[in-house]
Design an enzyme around this catalytic site. Structure first.
Site, mmCIF file in Angstrom:
data_model
loop_
_atom_site.group_PDB
_atom_site.id
_atom_site.type_symbol
_atom_site.label_atom_id
_atom_site.label_comp_id
_atom_site.label_asym_id
_atom_site.label_seq_id
_atom_site.Cartn_x
_atom_site.Cartn_y
_atom_site.Cartn_z
ATOM 1 N N LYS A 220 -22.655 76.171 34.012
ATOM 2 C CA LYS A 220 -22.915 77.528 33.508
ATOM 3 C C LYS A 220 -22.508 77.748 32.066
ATOM 4 O O LYS A 220 -21.418 77.372 31.653
ATOM 5 C CB LYS A 220 -22.165 78.533 34.384
ATOM 6 C CG LYS A 220 -22.754 78.651 35.773
ATOM 7 C CD LYS A 220 -22.026 79.729 36.534
ATOM 8 C CE LYS A 220 -22.736 80.041 37.839
ATOM 9 N NZ LYS A 220 -21.967 81.031 38.608
ATOM 10 N N GLY B 33 -7.995 73.567 33.002
ATOM 11 C CA GLY B 33 -8.063 74.856 32.318
ATOM 12 C C GLY B 33 -7.448 74.830 30.925
ATOM 13 O O GLY B 33 -7.989 75.443 29.992
ATOM 14 N N GLY C 196 -11.665 69.644 34.154
ATOM 15 C CA GLY C 196 -12.328 69.695 35.463
ATOM 16 C C GLY C 196 -13.106 68.458 35.872
ATOM 17 O O GLY C 196 -12.550 67.377 36.026
ATOM 18 N N ARG D 112 -1.099 62.415 37.912
ATOM 19 C CA ARG D 112 -0.269 63.353 37.151
ATOM 20 C C ARG D 112 1.220 63.004 37.231
ATOM 21 O O ARG D 112 1.967 63.239 36.284
ATOM 22 C CB ARG D 112 -0.505 64.786 37.632
ATOM 23 C CG ARG D 112 -1.745 65.404 37.007
ATOM 24 C CD ARG D 112 -1.926 66.830 37.435
ATOM 25 N NE ARG D 112 -2.869 67.527 36.575
ATOM 26 C CZ ARG D 112 -3.299 68.769 36.787
ATOM 27 N NH1 ARG D 112 -2.874 69.433 37.846
ATOM 28 N NH2 ARG D 112 -4.143 69.337 35.963
HETATM 29 C C1 3PG Z 1 -3.925 72.803 37.053
HETATM 30 O O1 3PG Z 1 -3.928 72.138 38.088
HETATM 31 O O2 3PG Z 1 -4.956 73.140 36.453
HETATM 32 C C2 3PG Z 1 -2.596 73.154 36.465
HETATM 33 O O3 3PG Z 1 -1.565 72.610 37.213
HETATM 34 C C3 3PG Z 1 -2.466 74.658 36.326
HETATM 35 O O4 3PG Z 1 -2.570 75.251 37.583
HETATM 36 P P1 3PG Z 1 -3.077 76.754 37.708
HETATM 37 O O5 3PG Z 1 -4.535 76.737 37.331
HETATM 38 O O6 3PG Z 1 -2.826 77.149 39.118
HETATM 39 O O7 3PG Z 1 -2.277 77.558 36.722
HETATM 40 MG MG MG Z 2 -6.315 75.300 36.941
#
Ligand code: 3PG
Ligand code: MG
Length: 392
Positions: A194, A374, A351, A36
């Protein structure tokens, strides 16, 4: 594109408040995967080469508005200096003005964890004003945090001339190529444990893609909804109605859903557990489905061959434990080869997906691999990401 990029900005002599996502894995104070950090390199270099002063804003972990010393961004300074090849000055918000003024051309300022500020996650206007006073331009390069409406990702964007950084731009262009204005047919591969976590995603996808491969644990829920006995498999039986609704929605939208026709079953969930391949409707009562079978893999490969565009989220089986990574590996390798031959635009993210594709050795040949978890999922759900919307 509805948003400005760095190309539209005059950066010379400007302080560029640059929101980055350097929420990297750290063990004992050491960064274990700097991806990142490396991915925001082009943005920082571009700002520096055009005479701008990058002032990095970033979060780390979830300190919830309190100062948590183990989550200080100070620990990332060596890794950032190594990645960018330049001096990085660290400052808390209170020290920021002085440190930014003193920072020489060609150097970078890193501000303390934005989530130490109670106003950050509240998208607080006063905090955004404090940030804005420190810069002349706002550049958001944190697509993977764009699903959060926080002061440094949303409110701040309205207070200064704003643009997308290079990584944000690359993410948005890749995602647009996959779902916005894609070459058809579009194939989506969605796996993972899921259905309940990917309901909105599946509901959105069946209206946008031509073919949907469902794999992983969530495929069991779909098989069960069709009246198939899945034995001891991971399965959300209470989601049967929802699965049927998704199947019906897909039929109306003209999206073909592909479920496994054969499966690999085992009695234990462990590496190299004895396994057998059976038709999808013949899982023994005391066994569980851990992967898609070879016929299913052939069907996925054929779907990849038909497709012009592929969007991938989630593994097809229990990819963490061999041999139940076979379907994921084979499908990923096939998609990577088709991409390398110029026959496919392939985009993946979210993920476990990146880990699975890396494990399969396929990630490098994909057209684009998102760094987002996310945010990638919310975008696949068809949601407007506040951090992106604020740039428009
Ligand atoms: C992540 O790692 O998914 C992003 O940096 C966002 O982090 P967060 O889910 O804690 O908002
Ligand atoms: Mg996250």
């Amino acid at each position: 594109m509805a948003w400005k990029t760095l190309d539209d900005m005059d950066l010379d002599g400007k302080r560029v408040l640059t929101r980055v996502d350097i929420n990297v894995p750290v063990e004992n104070g050491e960064v274990t995967d700097a991806t990142r950090i490396e991915r925001v390199g082009p943005t920082v270099q571009d700002i520096l080469s055009r005479g701008g002063k990058p002032v990095l804003l970033a979060h780390f972990g979830r300190p919830k508005g309190k100062v948590v010393p183990e989550m200080s961004l100070k620990m990332l300074v060596p890794a950032i200096e190594a990645a960018f090849g330049t001096k990085v000055h660290f400052a808390t918000l209170d020290e920021a003005e002085v440190v930014i003024d003193a920072c020489d051309a060609g150097q970078v300022v890193l501000l303390e964890n934005t989530r130490f500020e109670p106003g950050e996650e509240k998208n607080d206007a006063e905090l955004a004003k404090r940030y804005a006073a420190l810069g002349d331009i706002y550049c958001n390069d944190a697509f993977s945090a764009a699903h959060r409406a926080h002061a440094s990702t949303e409110a701040l964007a309205h207070l200064l001339p704003a643009c997308a950084g290079r990584l944000m731009q690359a993410e948005l262009e890749a995602l647009d190529a996959a779902l916005g204005t894609p070459k058809r047919p579009v194939l989506a591969v969605v796996g993972g444990a899921k259905v309940s976590t990917k309901l909105e995603l599946l509901g959105n996808l069946v209206e946008k893609v031509d073919l949907l491969v469902i794999g992983g644990g969530m495929a069991n829920t779909f098989l069960a909804a069709k009246g198939i006995d899945v034995g001891k498999s991971l399965c959300e039986h209470e989601m049967a109605g929802t699965a049927k609704e998704i199947i019906a929605k897909a039929a109306t939208a003209g999206c073909e859903i592909l479920l496994p026709s054969d499966v690999v079953v085992a009695r234990e969930f462990r590496e190299n557990a004895p396994s057998e391949t059976v038709p999808a409707d013949a899982c023994p009562a005391d066994a569980m489905i851990l992967d898609a079978g070879p016929d299913s893999v052939e069907a996925v490969k054929a779907a990849i061959d038909k497709a012009e565009t592929l969007i991938w989220n989630g593994p097809l089986g229990a990819f963490e434990i061999a041999p139940f990574d076979a379907a994921t590996n084979a499908a990923a390798a096939h998609a990577a080869a088709a991409t390398a031959h110029g026959q496919l635009v392939s985009v993946a993210g979210g993920g476990d997906t990146v880990a699975a594709l890396n494990k399969a050795g396929a990630a490098e040949d994909f057209t684009y691999i998102s760094t987002a978890g996310g945010a990638f999922l919310e975008w696949m759900e068809g949601k407007v990401l506040p951090g992106v919307a604020a740039l428009g």
